[in-house]
Design a protein around this motif. Structure first.
Motif, PDB file in Angstrom:
ATOM      1  N   ARG A 257       0.836  -1.208   0.000  1.00 12.58           N
ATOM      2  CA  ARG A 257       0.000   0.000   0.000  1.00 12.58           C
ATOM      3  C   ARG A 257       0.870   1.257   0.000  1.00 12.58           C
ATOM      4  O   ARG A 257       0.592   2.211  -0.734  1.00 12.58           O
ATOM      5  N   ALA A 258       1.919   1.244   0.842  1.00 11.84           N
ATOM      6  CA  ALA A 258       2.797   2.420   0.892  1.00 11.84           C
ATOM      7  C   ALA A 258       3.500   2.637  -0.447  1.00 11.84           C
ATOM      8  O   ALA A 258       3.648   3.773  -0.909  1.00 11.84           O
ATOM      9  N   ALA A 259       3.929   1.537  -1.058  1.00 13.23           N
ATOM     10  CA  ALA A 259       4.629   1.652  -2.340  1.00 13.23           C
ATOM     11  C   ALA A 259       3.711   2.209  -3.414  1.00 13.23           C
ATOM     12  O   ALA A 259       4.137   3.000  -4.270  1.00 13.23           O
ATOM     13  N   GLU A 260       2.420   1.821  -3.389  1.00 10.60           N
ATOM     14  CA  GLU A 260       1.484   2.324  -4.382  1.00 10.60           C
ATOM     15  C   GLU A 260       1.308   3.836  -4.257  1.00 10.60           C
ATOM     16  O   GLU A 260       1.289   4.567  -5.250  1.00 10.60           O
ATOM     17  N   VAL A 261       1.186   4.319  -3.009  1.00 10.20           N
ATOM     18  CA  VAL A 261       1.042   5.758  -2.786  1.00 10.20           C
ATOM     19  C   VAL A 261       2.306   6.485  -3.232  1.00 10.20           C
ATOM     20  O   VAL A 261       2.251   7.547  -3.874  1.00 10.20           O
ATOM     21  N   TYR A 262       3.469   5.910  -2.884  1.00  8.48           N
ATOM     22  CA  TYR A 262       4.747   6.525  -3.256  1.00  8.48           C
ATOM     23  C   TYR A 262       4.862   6.653  -4.773  1.00  8.48           C
ATOM     24  O   TYR A 262       5.252   7.698  -5.305  1.00  8.48           O
ATOM     25  N   ASP A 263       4.502   5.590  -5.488  1.00  4.45           N
ATOM     26  CA  ASP A 263       4.607   5.612  -6.946  1.00  4.45           C
ATOM     27  C   ASP A 263       3.707   6.676  -7.566  1.00  4.45           C
ATOM     28  O   ASP A 263       4.039   7.269  -8.595  1.00  4.45           O
ATOM     29  N   ARG A 264       2.552   6.925  -6.917  1.00  4.72           N
ATOM     30  CA  ARG A 264       1.627   7.919  -7.475  1.00  4.72           C
ATOM     31  C   ARG A 264       2.103   9.336  -7.222  1.00  4.72           C
ATOM     32  O   ARG A 264       1.797  10.243  -8.005  1.00  4.72           O
ATOM     33  N   THR A 265       2.823   9.565  -6.115  1.00 11.26           N
ATOM     34  CA  THR A 265       3.094  10.937  -5.692  1.00 11.26           C
ATOM     35  C   THR A 265       4.518  11.420  -5.960  1.00 11.26           C
ATOM     36  O   THR A 265       4.741  12.630  -6.056  1.00 11.26           O
ATOM     37  N   VAL A 266       5.480  10.503  -6.063  1.00 15.00           N
ATOM     38  CA  VAL A 266       6.874  10.912  -6.264  1.00 15.00           C
ATOM     39  C   VAL A 266       7.287  10.572  -7.690  1.00 15.00           C
ATOM     40  O   VAL A 266       7.221   9.413  -8.104  1.00 15.00           O
ATOM     41  N   ALA A 267       7.687  11.583  -8.431  1.00 16.23           N
ATOM     42  CA  ALA A 267       7.974  11.397  -9.851  1.00 16.23           C
ATOM     43  C   ALA A 267       9.176  10.495 -10.067  1.00 16.23           C
ATOM     44  O   ALA A 267      10.188  10.600  -9.372  1.00 16.23           O
ATOM     45  N   VAL A 268       9.037   9.628 -11.064  1.00 12.44           N
ATOM     46  CA  VAL A 268      10.152   8.766 -11.448  1.00 12.44           C
ATOM     47  C   VAL A 268      11.301   9.633 -11.958  1.00 12.44           C
ATOM     48  O   VAL A 268      11.103  10.562 -12.739  1.00 12.44           O
ATOM     49  N   GLY A 269      12.519   9.342 -11.501  1.00  8.01           N
ATOM     50  CA  GLY A 269      13.681  10.083 -11.951  1.00  8.01           C
ATOM     51  C   GLY A 269      13.939  11.370 -11.201  1.00  8.01           C
ATOM     52  O   GLY A 269      14.900  12.081 -11.506  1.00  8.01           O
ATOM     53  N   SER A 270      13.109  11.695 -10.201  1.00  9.27           N
ATOM     54  CA  SER A 270      13.306  12.929  -9.452  1.00  9.27           C
ATOM     55  C   SER A 270      14.424  12.766  -8.429  1.00  9.27           C
ATOM     56  O   SER A 270      14.784  11.659  -8.032  1.00  9.27           O
ATOM     57  N   ARG A 271      14.958  13.908  -7.986  1.00 10.41           N
ATOM     58  CA  ARG A 271      15.990  13.874  -6.950  1.00 10.41           C
ATOM     59  C   ARG A 271      15.441  13.260  -5.658  1.00 10.41           C
ATOM     60  O   ARG A 271      16.136  12.495  -4.982  1.00 10.41           O
ATOM     61  N   ALA A 272      14.219  13.626  -5.310  1.00 10.68           N
ATOM     62  CA  ALA A 272      13.628  13.105  -4.077  1.00 10.68           C
ATOM     63  C   ALA A 272      13.525  11.581  -4.127  1.00 10.68           C
ATOM     64  O   ALA A 272      13.799  10.892  -3.144  1.00 10.68           O
ATOM     65  N   ARG A 273      13.126  11.069  -5.292  1.00  9.85           N
ATOM     66  CA  ARG A 273      12.994   9.619  -5.423  1.00  9.85           C
ATOM     67  C   ARG A 273      14.365   8.941  -5.310  1.00  9.85           C
ATOM     68  O   ARG A 273      14.511   7.909  -4.676  1.00  9.85           O
ATOM     69  N   GLU A 275      17.109  10.056  -3.686  1.00  8.33           N
ATOM     70  CA  GLU A 275      17.633  10.094  -2.314  1.00  8.33           C
ATOM     71  C   GLU A 275      16.846   9.173  -1.389  1.00  8.33           C
ATOM     72  O   GLU A 275      17.426   8.527  -0.515  1.00  8.33           O
ATOM     73  N   SER A 276      15.542   9.092  -1.585  1.00 10.79           N
ATOM     74  CA  SER A 276      14.771   8.190  -0.733  1.00 10.79           C
ATOM     75  C   SER A 276      15.078   6.732  -1.049  1.00 10.79           C
ATOM     76  O   SER A 276      15.033   5.864  -0.165  1.00 10.79           O
ATOM     77  N   THR A 277      15.442   6.452  -2.292  1.00 13.81           N
ATOM     78  CA  THR A 277      15.816   5.091  -2.666  1.00 13.81           C
ATOM     79  C   THR A 277      17.075   4.659  -1.935  1.00 13.81           C
ATOM     80  O   THR A 277      17.179   3.525  -1.460  1.00 13.81           O
TER      81      THR A 277
END
Length: 617
Positions: A257-273, A275-277
């Motif tokens: 569930r958390a991963a689904e929300v993350y995928d919807r809200t954090v853009a692929v290839g973004s800096r935030a994504r 660093e969180s990875t």
């Protein structure tokens, strides 16, 4: 064993012995003409000895409760018959090559025994190993006292393999598939609490909560009725968690569930994504997914460099501050690539002391085991920056880097002990549990090196307690191996190898089990995978050819700058003694003399060869 084809000598092909079956004749295949039970007993007794010499007197006492007058001659006859069966094409008056006479007895120089192959397969290829099991080992000799320990050891190893395979299936999301085998397992072996625990957990994760509780209650009743015992703490904890429907029992739902929300809200290839990875990879590494984290780490660094922002790249590289206790790299090629990336980033980095410190600590960590002066230099500079900034987490990471560079010569365990003590204090004051655990493990090694095993064991216990509280499963690998080292038991080492299997630490695992077994009896198995230790074990494999053994001894380099330095140097001294190589001994003794008051290799926390003083005399 299969009969040689075309008149070929049996020693020119691989002679295979099968002992994992219901019929004793399978010891060497149906083609071997064994005349009677004592022929089979001699063969089995020699196989159990694992290429070591069994004195004739021991064979006599093992074969007869009250040996007859001609017992020694009878044993010699049995051996002669076995030799003819094993090497039917051996020319007359030529010495045997498989069943040989050595000193007061005989040794069977077998290299292919299904039980030995079973053991080697268990850590990494469990289904293949279990497929080899066709019944109790050495079945015909169930009442023989000389076979009892080996039969029990192999049976225990198989049961552990069954449970380890089930645990792997649960971790891989195949809970339902694990239920039938686990049900059969606990039915056949109702006293194994781990089997009951895994079965209940598999049922719960399959959506069968009531069945899971029923299994736990069956286990409780069985233990109480038949053994007068209460369930152990792991079973009791699982029952409480099932009743509470603790989300930790089935983390996949929450995670999905958390991963689904993350995928919807954090853009692929973004800096935030990105660093969180890296933060996710760090968590994955310390909670049991080390290999997977390592596989993706370099990709994250490469992606960060593509942004062209040195500060971002420094954060991505430095965020992976995973505590490390072993001073040999799991992936030397990747380590070199990470050092190169960190060095490039350092050169372009603006004035950011904390980021610089993390990059330097990373370089020190990844250059573990090397003899480049860049590693200690990076460790020293990282520690200096961390102390000036007063950042406890930064200092803990820097101290880990200094620990990784603390094996440049023999006898440095006191310095490592001081690092461990500071990490424990630092972690306790600033709530850094993973580094507190690291400090305890470092002290296990350092105190073990000087023979203070009581103090070392107290730190092992403290590490285990913290690991349970904070879900750090890899800690148990090192504490299990430490206790196996204390026991000086081949069985304990083989059981420890099961814990290490699949942990994602090839730098620890490769060659370790055969090296540990060698430390007990100095028998070098030519069929074993010696991994990175091959250059230092090679002389022992060639002792029958003294010239080749001496060449191998002189070819072996100085051991790497890691926790096995003292162990491998003392191996070289042992080989030089065997070969009476007086020219090499002074240099080797000078190299090891700073550790004169230590146990050779005990600073690894895994294996040792006894007091270093014995090698200096």
């Amino acid at each position: 064993m299969h009969e040689p084809a075309g008149g070929e000598s049996a020693t020119d092909q691989q002679v295979r012995f099968s002992v994992l079956g219901p019929v004793a004749a399978h010891l060497a295949g149906s083609g071997l003409p064994l005349k009677g039970p004592r022929h089979r007993a001699v063969l089995a007794r020699l196989l159990i000895a694992r290429r070591r010499v069994v004195p004739v007197s021991r064979l006599v006492s093992d074969l007869w409760d009250s040996p007859p007058a001609g017992a020694v001659g009878a044993v010699q006859t049995f051996v002669a018959d076995l030799r003819r069966a094993l090497e039917p094409s051996r020319p007359p008056r030529t010495p045997p090559r498989l069943l040989v006479t050595r000193g007061p007895g005989y040794a069977l120089l077998a290299t292919s025994v299904d039980a030995w192959e079973f053991e080697s397969l268990v850590p990494e290829r469990i289904p293949e190993a279990l497929a080899m099991w066709h019944g109790p080992a050495y079945a015909e000799f169930a009442e023989a006292s000389w076979a009892r320990a080996e039969r029990s050891r192999l049976a225990e190893l198989r049961l552990q393999a069954v449970e380890l395979l089930a645990a792997q299936r649960l971790s891989g999301g195949s809970a339902a598939a694990a239920v039938p085998d686990l049900d059969a397992h606990v039915t056949a072996h109702p006293w194994r609490e781990e089997g009951w625990r895994l079965l209940a957990l598999a049922l719960y994760r399959s959506g069968r909560q009531s069945d899971a509780l029923a299994v736990l209650r069956r286990a409780r009743a069985m233990l109480a009725d038949q053994l007068g015992l209460d369930p152990g703490p792991r079973l009791r904890l699982l029952e409480a968690d099932v009743l509470a429907q603790d989300p930790r029992l089935d983390p996949s739902g929450l995670w999905t569930r958390a991963a689904e929300v993350y995928d919807r809200t954090v853009a692929v290839g973004s800096r935030a994504r990105l660093e969180s990875t890296v933060g996710l990879l760090r968590t994955l590494a310390v909670t049991g997914g080390l290999r997977a984290a390592q596989e993706h780490r370099l990709s994250a660094i490469t992606a960060a460099e593509e942004f062209g922002d040195p500060a971002l790249t420094a954060r991505v590289i430095g965020a992976y501050d995973v505590p490390a206790i072993w001073t040999r790299s799991d992936d030397p090629v990747q380590a070199q690539q990470i050092v190169a990336a960190a060095s490039r980033t350092l050169a372009a980095l603006p004035d950011l002391p904390a980021s610089r410190c993390r990059l330097l600590a990373t370089i020190a960590m990844e250059m573990r085991g090397s003899r480049s002066p860049s590693g200690p230099q990076a460790a020293g500079e990282a520690e200096e920056i961390a102390r000036s900034l007063g950042d406890p987490a930064l200092l803990a990471f820097a101290l880990n880097g200094r620990f990784m560079q603390s094996c440049t010569r023999a006898g440095l365990s006191p310095q490592r002990d001081a690092i461990g003590a500071e990490l424990i204090s630092l972690g306790a004051r600033h709530d850094l549990p993973t580094f507190t655990v690291l400090g305890h493990l470092i002290r296990v090694q350092a105190l073990g090196a000087v023979g203070d095993f009581a103090a070392a064991s107290s730190h092992a216990d403290a590490a285990d307690l913290l690991a349970t509280q904070h879900e750090l499963p890899l800690v148990g690998v090192f504490t299990t191996w430490y206790r196996a080292m204390l026991s000086r038991s081949a069985t304990a080492y083989r059981e420890a190898s099961l814990v290490l299997a699949g942990a994602g630490m090839p730098g620890v695992e490769q060659g370790l089990l055969p090296l540990a077994l060698f430390s007990l009896d100095h028998q070098a198995d030519p069929a074993a995978d010696w991994g990175p230790y091959r250059p230092w074990i090679e002389p022992f494999l060639l002792l029958d050819d003294r010239s080749a053994a001496r060449d191998a001894l002189h070819t072996a380099p100085e051991p790497p700058a890691d926790l096995m330095y003292e162990f491998l140097t003392c191996l070289q001294i042992t080989a030089a003694r065997h070969l009476d190589d007086q020219g090499l001994l002074p240099a080797l003794r000078a190299r090891i003399s700073p550790a004169a008051k230590e146990f050779a290799g005990a600073g690894s926390g895994l294996v040792h060869l006894g007091p270093v003083a014995d090698y200096l005399s």
